[in-house]
Enzyme design. Structure first.
Site, PDB file in Angstrom:
ATOM      1  CG  HIS A 163      -5.962   1.552   5.084  1.00 49.33           C
ATOM      2  ND1 HIS A 163      -5.550   2.495   5.986  1.00 49.33           N
ATOM      3  CD2 HIS A 163      -4.904   0.714   4.899  1.00 49.33           C
ATOM      4  CE1 HIS A 163      -4.297   2.254   6.330  1.00 49.33           C
ATOM      5  NE2 HIS A 163      -3.884   1.179   5.686  1.00 49.33           N
ATOM      6  CG  ASN A 166      -1.714   1.234   1.399  1.00 49.04           C
ATOM      7  OD1 ASN A 166      -1.792   2.038   0.480  1.00 49.04           O
ATOM      8  ND2 ASN A 166      -2.330   1.397   2.566  1.00 49.04           N
ATOM      9  CD1 TRP A 167       3.812   1.172  -2.818  1.00 44.46           C
ATOM     10  CD2 TRP A 167       3.680   2.274  -4.769  1.00 44.46           C
ATOM     11  NE1 TRP A 167       4.598   0.516  -3.732  1.00 44.46           N
ATOM     12  CE2 TRP A 167       4.535   1.163  -4.937  1.00 44.46           C
ATOM     13  CE3 TRP A 167       3.439   3.100  -5.872  1.00 44.46           C
ATOM     14  CZ2 TRP A 167       5.159   0.873  -6.149  1.00 44.46           C
ATOM     15  CZ3 TRP A 167       4.046   2.818  -7.081  1.00 44.46           C
ATOM     16  CH2 TRP A 167       4.907   1.718  -7.223  1.00 44.46           C
ATOM     17  CE  LYS A 168       0.052   3.315   4.724  1.00 44.04           C
ATOM     18  NZ  LYS A 168      -0.088   3.452   6.174  1.00 44.04           N
ATOM     19  N   GLY A 225       2.642  -1.288   4.355  1.00 42.00           N
ATOM     20  CA  GLY A 225       2.688   0.139   4.076  1.00 42.00           C
ATOM     21  C   GLY A 225       4.119   0.597   3.854  1.00 42.00           C
ATOM     22  N   GLY A 226       4.742   1.093   4.915  1.00 39.86           N
ATOM     23  CA  GLY A 226       6.082   1.691   4.818  1.00 39.86           C
ATOM     24  C   GLY A 226       7.090   0.838   4.065  1.00 39.86           C
ATOM     25  N   GLY A 247       1.987   1.876  10.797  1.00 37.01           N
ATOM     26  CA  GLY A 247       2.906   3.003  10.686  1.00 37.01           C
ATOM     27  C   GLY A 247       3.555   3.396  12.001  1.00 37.01           C
ATOM     28  CD  GLU A 286      -3.125   5.277   6.691  1.00 38.31           C
ATOM     29  OE1 GLU A 286      -3.114   5.404   5.452  1.00 38.31           O
ATOM     30  OE2 GLU A 286      -2.172   4.785   7.336  1.00 38.31           O
ATOM     31  CD  GLU A 301      -3.740  -2.935   7.175  1.00 35.89           C
ATOM     32  OE1 GLU A 301      -2.602  -3.140   6.754  1.00 35.89           O
ATOM     33  OE2 GLU A 301      -4.370  -1.894   6.948  1.00 35.89           O
ATOM     34  CB  SER A 312       4.872  -2.113  12.137  1.00 35.14           C
ATOM     35  OG  SER A 312       4.422  -0.793  12.336  1.00 35.14           O
TER      36      SER A 312
HETATM   37  C1  PEP Z   1      -0.947  -0.120   6.011  1.00 29.08           C
HETATM   38  O1  PEP Z   1      -1.010   1.087   5.812  1.00 29.08           O
HETATM   39  O2  PEP Z   1      -1.816  -0.866   5.547  1.00 29.08           O
HETATM   40  C2  PEP Z   1       0.179  -0.627   6.790  1.00 29.08           C
HETATM   41  C3  PEP Z   1       0.156  -1.870   7.188  1.00 29.08           C
HETATM   42  O3  PEP Z   1       1.196   0.263   7.055  1.00 29.08           O
HETATM   43  P1  PEP Z   1       2.611  -0.078   7.750  1.00 29.08           P
HETATM   44  O4  PEP Z   1       3.131  -1.331   7.144  1.00 29.08           O
HETATM   45  O5  PEP Z   1       3.463   1.106   7.437  1.00 29.08           O
HETATM   46  O6  PEP Z   1       2.341  -0.229   9.213  1.00 29.08           O
END
Ligand code: PEP
Length: 254
Positions: free
Chosen positions: A98, A9-11, A237-238, A176, A100, A170, A216
């Site tokens: 998600h 997920n590049w956001k 994500g990251g 994050g 967010e 999640e 994470s």
């Molecule tokens: C996400 O945004 O779906 C996610 C899992 O982010 P991260 O891996 O950065 O925690």
């Protein structure tokens, strides 16, 4: 055997050219190094989708998805993008629910029900995200929250449509933050999700559905998480913004 998947997920990161470069790096590494049956999905910003979808026509290991879709078919919704548009450029997946989007865009269960329905109607596979906040976990409400998120937005589906979904657990407190759910904590929730699905749709549907862990996840912890019986991969994500890390996570299956 459930499909093993790592979705990135590049956001709201990477301009058009940065996105193309990262994607090319990821695809090159996957072609060189990934020998198993696991699959990668890259969920980029909308602006990249068409170009990325055209870059993967020669590999079945990589697909492309969006991070959101509007709930209506079409119309006067300035600035929005429909499921039909997303599918028309070659994307096959869409992240829905998600945390967010739930938090910053006030997306609730009723809205997400419509988004799930319209995504399926346009042949997109929803990657439907569920997860509790830290407050909910600390007050021991996490199982109730997860069940509610399933019941209100995806348990209205027929068994055939439900079976098309990918689910992603999640925990909001792990997204994050650098804090990962332990493999045991994640497995406990994944098993609970599968039990609820079995109660609603039967064991065969529950056993067949891919459930990803997100929060994470990185190359160091992915192996332990993916070794758990009910964890079928990750939503990243990251770490999906670094080709080496993303592909190492993809290689973390036993
Ligand atoms: C996400 O945004 O779906 C996610 C899992 O982010 P991260 O891996 O950065 O925690």
């Amino acid at each position: 055997m459930r499909t093993k998947i790592v979705a990135g997920n590049w956001k709201m990161n990477l301009d058009y050219f940065e996105g193309l470069n990262l994607f090319n790096e990821i695809v090159t590494l996957i072609k060189q190094e990934v020998t198993g049956k696991q699959e990668a999905i890259i969920c980029s910003p909308y602006i990249h989708l068409h170009a990325l979808a055209n870059l993967v026509i020669d590999t079945e290991k990589v697909s492309v998805g969006a991070q959101n879709a509007h709930h209506a078919e079409a119309g006067a919704f300035t600035g929005e993008i429909s499921a039909k548009m997303i599918h028309s450029v070659g994307a096959e997946y869409v992240i829905l629910g998600h945390s967010e989007r739930r938090q910053y865009f006030a997306e609730d269960g009723a809205l997400l029900t419509k988004k799930v329905d319209i995504a399926l109607a346009h042949h997109l596979t929803p990657i439907y995200c569920i997860g509790e906040t830290l407050k909910e976990r600390e007050s021991h409400k996490h199982f109730d929250v997860i069940k509610k998120q399933l019941v209100e937005s995806v348990f209205h589906l027929s068994a055939a449509d439900f079976s098309k979904l990918i689910l992603a657990y999640e925990p909001v407190w792990a997204i994050g933050t650098g804090v990962t759910a332990s493999a045991d904590q994640a497995q406990e929730i994944h098993a609970f999700i599968r039990k609820e699905i079995a109660a609603k749709y039967g064991k065969a549907v529950a056993d067949g559905i891919t459930i990803l862990y997100g929060g994470s996840c990185n190359p160091k912890n992915a192996h332990e998480l993916f070794a758990k019986h009910d964890i079928d991969g990750g939503l990243i994500g990251g770490a999906s913004l670094k080709a080496r890390d993303f592909v190492d996570i993809l290689k973390a299956f036993n």
